[in-house]
Design an enzyme around this catalytic site. Structure first.
Site, PDB file in Angstrom:
ATOM      1  N   ASP A   1      -7.879   5.426  -2.735  1.00 47.86           N
ATOM      2  CA  ASP A   1      -7.035   4.330  -2.252  1.00 47.86           C
ATOM      3  C   ASP A   1      -6.586   3.475  -3.425  1.00 47.86           C
ATOM      4  O   ASP A   1      -7.327   2.614  -3.903  1.00 47.86           O
ATOM      5  CB  ASP A   1      -7.809   3.486  -1.233  1.00 47.86           C
ATOM      6  CG  ASP A   1      -6.883   2.502  -0.526  1.00 47.86           C
ATOM      7  OD1 ASP A   1      -5.727   2.355  -0.976  1.00 47.86           O
ATOM      8  OD2 ASP A   1      -7.317   1.892   0.470  1.00 47.86           O
TER       9      ASP A   1
ATOM     10  N   HIS B   1      -2.075   0.900   7.154  1.00 48.97           N
ATOM     11  CA  HIS B   1      -2.418   1.150   5.765  1.00 48.97           C
ATOM     12  C   HIS B   1      -2.025   2.584   5.408  1.00 48.97           C
ATOM     13  O   HIS B   1      -1.885   3.433   6.296  1.00 48.97           O
ATOM     14  CB  HIS B   1      -3.932   0.936   5.582  1.00 48.97           C
ATOM     15  CG  HIS B   1      -4.375   0.881   4.153  1.00 48.97           C
ATOM     16  ND1 HIS B   1      -3.751   0.111   3.208  1.00 48.97           N
ATOM     17  CD2 HIS B   1      -5.397   1.513   3.509  1.00 48.97           C
ATOM     18  CE1 HIS B   1      -4.357   0.253   2.052  1.00 48.97           C
ATOM     19  NE2 HIS B   1      -5.366   1.105   2.198  1.00 48.97           N
TER      20      HIS B   1
ATOM     21  N   CYS C   1       0.815  -1.208   0.000  1.00 51.48           N
ATOM     22  CA  CYS C   1       0.000   0.000   0.000  1.00 51.48           C
ATOM     23  C   CYS C   1       0.851   1.262   0.000  1.00 51.48           C
ATOM     24  O   CYS C   1       0.523   2.239  -0.673  1.00 51.48           O
ATOM     25  CB  CYS C   1      -0.959   0.003   1.178  1.00 51.48           C
ATOM     26  SG  CYS C   1      -0.127  -0.076   2.762  1.00 51.48           S
TER      27      CYS C   1
END
Lengths: 667, 313
Positions: A457, A441, A397
């Protein structure tokens, strides 16, 4: 100089239990020195070794201080102070001479416990606290020297400790808490866990194996669905081509966030040593003591070093807000750090497309160019983003968020990186969400006209499963070794999981009521009781409630039924009963209420021929039963005499307790 | 049979006395103060560092202290002092004061009994039992020795608090005079006719019998031996109730206290040799007899004798 000390083994055992957490935490040589000193004191107490003289003790004290000073040197910190104190407490038993020395030594044991408590507020430490205090209390009872069995002292200590627990609870909940410490100094530092205010590639994937709990969240409103469980931590603004940093000056307060999808919840945050609190994206306001900044970060003035609880309201569908004074900072970028990437972004923006279209193009790029969601990202040395976007295309991520924010900034869309957590599992026993470090994250927020700051995202594009089923499912098979292992366990794994949930529920209760109890929590509790410490009358009311509760407890303890005397007679008692039975056969019957000497006097009066034997047996019995001086030799003699005590039957008067005038009862 | 003189009660604090709330006091001991210090240090640390674990420890210690206080208090609450007594002793020897305690419904460990002027004794009492704690009380003078106040105390269970009750049983212990060996003119006194006019040296001479081994040499009839008639022994009248009367006025000793001691020794000596004896004291006459009861009567009279100019009671 040998002087056996029967109390020493108990004192040493209690001290050893009190010191156990230190042994696990301090350098091994400190633990070893402490244990060796304890064993030596034990040998001396058993008469196997001489007690060290004054010179020796002073020398060892000096040596210990010197060793600690040498080991820690200028970095003399709290741990060094604890080491010195522990070693002093280990030396103390060597100079025990008087009962008062024993008491002082055991008191040091309580302080050894205290120093251990500052290192952790885990539930297990709570169990250690109660256990170690109980054992020290048993030793304290022991050194009173009333004799008897060690197990009896332990039982009494357990009883005292159990009775102390409700008193502890009342005082803990009602004792006035303050905000801030008595003196300005002294807040200890804690290890930082989780991520920091700097995002370097590889930072977050490092956290994946870390299954420690970051925080728990109890929802008053329905728990949001998995896809919406974005937990906001800190926002990063500055990028140097490799790392993202917070990079903002004094935090400015932001206005309230409005929107739809309100969630009301309480977070129990584990200490992480950072200056922010976690919140469901987006928090609409700040809890007391924290500040909601313009970029929606909950700042706290001091690092979170103890467990905290706070209640928040968040909106999952925010209305567009203002860009904020620092929106221009979200465009600052140096394209030369990653020129290939910059060129790509400029192509997207070349046709003057709106921000939303540029974002869409960027996400399309991630979706179509064969990107793989993986922990095993190859090292990125020169021009990291160029290497990632055009060569390796494997990343986590942090890679995607970092790259997307860079691309958007070059393309003229204000963007920033948000660090936090995504996910959380519902504990079926507690009904709350548990969020672990492994769920850390990173994502991006971009300023889009008419929409405001919008969450984007990129990970969700590359690995949609990450957002719905968590990290483990989203990663390629085999990247997390323990997952396949768990699968082999089958039903056992399910059981272990359930046990884990149960333990965590207990732990959450501990965090809620003990480790995270604070001034605010106390206010809340008192509020529910209809009390407030805001006024003098309120303080008086709280005091009265506390005193009344304690008084009620003491009253109850005073009126507890007496413990039933032990039914199983010990050997002394058995032998004496046998003796009484032998006398009963020749007509001297002992009623239960009669004391041994009164019985003996009556028996001698009835059977003067047995006089010396009766008196000897009675004397032995009384010594063993009632006096601390009874020895094993006495017991052996009593055994022998009772076994050979066979009075011949002789016609005589039957003597009852109300028969002829007894010899005056001498007891 | 042992002779014991039990407490003489004079109303004020009659025994048996059960320790109740009014009579029981409780205060921290020195150990308790050390414990309080530890507690205070823990609390200051807890407040300063805002550390909940330290708060827990501080309040657990406070709870322990409170529970220990209750346990200590209950250890003596309901304990009964049923009696106090002592066997008479000779002055100079310690009197063994026996304090009888009844435990009542619970075990009562480490109960300490002390007197004002004497060392204490510690006892573990079992529920439903009665026990006597014996304490040595030093004695110096004959007469009635007030036992004084009795302090029943306990530091059970942790030694942090001392619970105590003070009882004044108004009891006294009989102290016999200190025996003093001295040669007395033999066979003082008369056969106890009670004339009060006993001349010295009058013997109740009965006759002579042939000597038998074991006869005391001083009873030899020297006259017949000198006459060559053989060895004869003088026989004295041994009728019951008669015998030597130990006469206060006949003791050749000017100091009254020493005179009391000499008579005391004489009583013991006669008793040991099974020769009956009586005692004539100023204003009192005890007819000759034998036996422990008689001995006690005589010694008690000597203990209580008040002599002009003497130091007796």
């Amino acid at each position: 100089m040998k002087r056996p000390d029967p109390h020493m083994p108990f004192i040493l055992a209690a001290l050893g239990i009190a010191a156990a957490p230190h042994y696990l935490r301090l350098p091994p040589w400190v633990a070893l020195a402490s244990i060796v000193l304890g064993l030596y004191a034990l040998a001396a107490a058993l008469g196997r070794a001489p007690w060290p003289g004054r010179i020796w003790r002073l020398g060892m004290t000096g040596l210990v201080v010197g060793l600690v000073a040498a080991a820690w040197g200028l970095a003399f910190d709290r741990e060094a102070a604890v080491a010195v104190f522990l070693l002093m407490a280990s030396l103390k038993p060597l100079e025990i001479r008087t009962p008062r020395d024993r008491m002082v030594t055991l008191s040091m044991g309580y302080l050894v416990i205290l120093t251990a408590l500052f290192s952790s507020d885990h539930l297990l430490m709570g169990l250690y606290l109660v256990g170690a205090v109980g054992v020290l209390t048993a030793a304290m009872i022991r050194i009173q020297g009333s004799g008897g069995l060690w197990s009896g002292d332990l039982r009494l200590a357990a009883r005292l400790t159990l009775q102390a627990l409700p008193i502890m609870a009342i005082l803990f909940l009602l004792f006035p808490r303050f905000q801030g410490s008595l003196w300005g100094f002294g807040r200890e530092t804690v290890a930082r866990t989780g991520f920091s205010e700097e995002l370097t590639l590889g930072e977050i994937s490092r956290l994946v194996p870390d299954t420690r709990i970051a925080f728990r969240a109890e929802f008053e409103t329905p728990v949001p669905p998995p896809g919406q469980r974005y937990w906001r931590g800190v926002v990063l603004w500055n990028f140097d081509g490799r790392s993202w940093r917070r990079g903002v000056g004094p935090a400015a307060a932001g206005g309230p966030v409005r929107g739809a999808g309100e969630s009301r919840y309480t977070i129990a945050l584990e200490p992480h040593g950072q200056h922010w609190l976690m919140a469901l994206d987006l928090p609409s306001g700040a809890p007391p003591g924290a500040l909601l900044t313009e970029d929606r970060v909950l700042r706290v003035p001091r690092p979170v070093s103890v467990a905290m609880r706070y209640t928040l309201v968040s909106v999952t569908l925010p209305e567009p807000g203002p860009a904020g004074r620092r929106a221009s900072a979200a465009l600052a970028v140096d394209p030369d750090t990653n020129p290939r990437s910059a060129a790509l972004a400029r192509r997207w923006a070349a046709d003057g497309a709106p921000a939303a279209a540029i974002v869409r193009r960027a996400l399309d790029f991630f979706a179509t160019q064969g990107f793989v969601y993986s922990l095993a990202a190859p090292p990125l040395l020169e021009r990291p983003l160029d290497t990632f976007l055009f060569e390796t295309r494997r990343g986590y991520c942090e890679h995607y968020a970092s790259a997307l924010a860079f691309l958007l900034r070059v393309a003229g869309v204000p963007a920033r990186v948000v660090l936090g957590y995504h996910g959380g599992e519902v504990n079926p026993f507690g009904g709350y969400l548990v969020v672990r470090q492994s769920e850390a994250h990173a994502w991006v927020e971009a300023w889009i006209p008419q929409q405001g700051w919008t969450r984007i995202d990129p990970t969700g594009v590359v690995a949609p499963a990450r957002l719905t089923e968590g990290v483990v499912r989203a990663l390629p098979q085999g990247e997390l070794g323990d997952d396949s292992g768990l699968a082999l366990w089958g039903p056992l794994a399910g059981l272990a999981r359930r046990a884990g949930y149960g333990w965590d529920a207990i732990h959450a209760g501990w965090q809620r009521w003990v480790a995270g109890y604070s001034f605010q929590r106390q206010q809340g509790l008192l509020g529910r009781l209809g009390l407030s410490v805001a006024s003098a009358a309120g303080v008086l009311g709280v005091t009265l409630v506390a005193v009344a509760a304690l008084g009620l407890l003491v009253w109850a303890y005073l009126h507890l039924p007496a413990r039933r005397p032990r039914q199983a007679p010990d050997e002394v008692q058995r032998l004496y009963r046998r003796f009484a039975a032998a006398l009963a056969r020749v007509g001297v019957v002992r009623p239960p209420h009669e004391g041994p000497w009164a019985f003996a006097a009556r028996a001698v009066a009835g059977r003067p021929d047995l006089g010396p034997e009766i008196e000897r047996i009675t004397a032995l019995y009384v010594r063993l039963r009632y006096e601390p001086g009874g020895t094993a030799a006495d017991l052996a003699e009593l055994r022998r005499r009772v076994r050979t005590f066979r009075p011949s039957r002789r016609p005589g008067r039957r003597l009852g307790p109300n028969g002829p005038p007894p010899a005056l009862q001498a007891g | 049979m042992k002779v014991r003189v039990w407490a003489r009660r004079r109303g004020a604090a009659p025994l048996p006395r059960t320790l109740d709330r009014r009579g029981l006091y409780i205060l921290p001991t020195r150990q308790g103060l050390v414990f309080a210090l530890v507690l205070a240090a823990t609390l200051v640390g807890a407040v300063n560092y805002q550390n909940n674990m330290a708060f827990l420890l501080a309040f657990l210690l406070a709870g322990l202290a409170l529970a220990a206080m209750v346990h200590g208090y209950r250890n003596l609450l309901g304990l009964t002092v049923t009696g106090i007594g002592a066997q008479p002793v000779f002055a100079g020897r310690p009197a063994r004061i026996a304090v009888r305690l009844a435990a009542g419904s619970r075990d009562r460990p480490a109960v300490r009994v002390a007197l004002d002027r004497a060392a204490a004794a510690s006892w573990n009492l079992e529920a439903q039992r009665e026990a006597a704690v014996e304490i040595d009380l030093p004695t110096r003078r004959r007469g009635l020795l007030p036992i004084g106040r009795l302090v029943v105390s306990s530091r059970y269970p942790m030694g942090l608090f001392r619970v105590w009750a003070t009882i004044d049983p108004q009891a006294a212990c009989l102290v016999y005079p200190q025996p003093l060996a001295a040669s007395l003119p033999l066979e003082l006194g008369s056969d106890g006719a009670g004339t009060g006019q006993a001349g010295p040296g009058i013997e109740d001479f009965h006759g002579v019998t042939p000597y038998q081994p074991g006869d005391p040499p001083r009873h030899l009839h020297w006259k017949s031996l000198a006459r060559g008639q053989g060895v004869f022994t003088k026989r004295f009248d041994e009728r019951r109730g008669s015998g030597g009367l130990l006469d206060w006025f006949a003791v050749p000793e000017p100091d009254p206290e020493r005179r009391v001691s000499i008579l005391c020794h004489a009583v013991l000596d006669r008793e040991r040799r099974k020769q009956s004896y009586g005692l004539r004291l100023p204003g009192r006459l005890i007819r000759p007899a034998l036996g422990r009861g008689h001995r006690h009567r005589c010694l008690e009279a000597l203990a209580h004798l008040s002599v002009p100019g003497g130091s007796g009671p």
